[in-house]
Design an enzyme around this catalytic site. Sequence first.
Site, mmCIF file in Angstrom:
data_model
loop_
_atom_site.group_PDB
_atom_site.id
_atom_site.type_symbol
_atom_site.label_atom_id
_atom_site.label_comp_id
_atom_site.label_asym_id
_atom_site.label_seq_id
_atom_site.Cartn_x
_atom_site.Cartn_y
_atom_site.Cartn_z
ATOM 1 C CE LYS A 65 -4.125 -2.070 1.966
ATOM 2 N NZ LYS A 65 -5.289 -1.904 2.840
ATOM 3 C CG ASP A 105 -7.808 0.559 3.085
ATOM 4 O OD1 ASP A 105 -8.663 -0.318 2.818
ATOM 5 O OD2 ASP A 105 -6.596 0.417 2.856
#
Length: 284
Positions: A65, A105
């Site tokens: 990420k 997220d």
Amino acid sequence: MKKYLVIGNPVEHSLSPKLHNHWIKKNNIDAIYDKRQLNEKDIQEIITEVKNGKIDGINVTVPFKKSVISFLDQLTPLANETRSVNTIYKKNENGVNIVVGDNTDVGGFEQSLEYINYKMKNKKIFILGAGGVAPSILKVLEKLGTAKVYISNRTKEKAKDLENHYKISLGLETLDWGQSPDFDVIINATSLGLKNNDKIELDYNKHKPKFFGKKKLFYDVIYSPDKTNFLLKGEELGNETTNGKMMFICQAQLAFKIWHNILPKIDNETIKLLGGQITSLSKF
């Protein structure tokens, strides 16, 4: 036919293909979603595939990420602020293909708290892990007005980097790995738990009065297995627990909207499709 996939290492546990292909079929979209396990050296090549049109969108999971960022042309404001990317898409600017990194997220974590009806305001939070998803969690906690946030990571320097960024807004404090403060909520933001024998080394006996008897919340961002050893320990000590499946579904819904401009439904059929259970809380 458009092509989408999730990249990570490991990635075999991912339910993203099952979920996205379900929504693709429901919305009559000519596309397919797959998964691909990569190593760090493979990232540049797969981003090139997005730029060249061979892949239309990517979801990013552990451990890429952050590392994927250097290969992207542009970040959305939220991805730039959190320095965490879990959704990638392509856009065209003046005839040039631009590969963009986004973060769903943040929205996924916030919506998951709404689902279990848990209020973070004025709570003391303890986060385990300072990797890719931790900044997204911190961003939500900043918005929701928590009282105090502690963070601990096996590599302490990574936690310190986050402390420098969030020290003023969250009173973020870094602890040594294995150290435990008093808290209302403990969040496992590490990948420890993906394997059945994974255990998080906390001194539960020493800190038992702080863990036991006050109905604290153990939250694990991992959604497969349904109950990690971390959550099982939380239950054993008399606490509430919830896994990351609702966060997973909500972040996927937001990514689907980015790619297809359709917000898919999250209904009982969607939840049953993924098997297991999504924990909702009844005792708060």
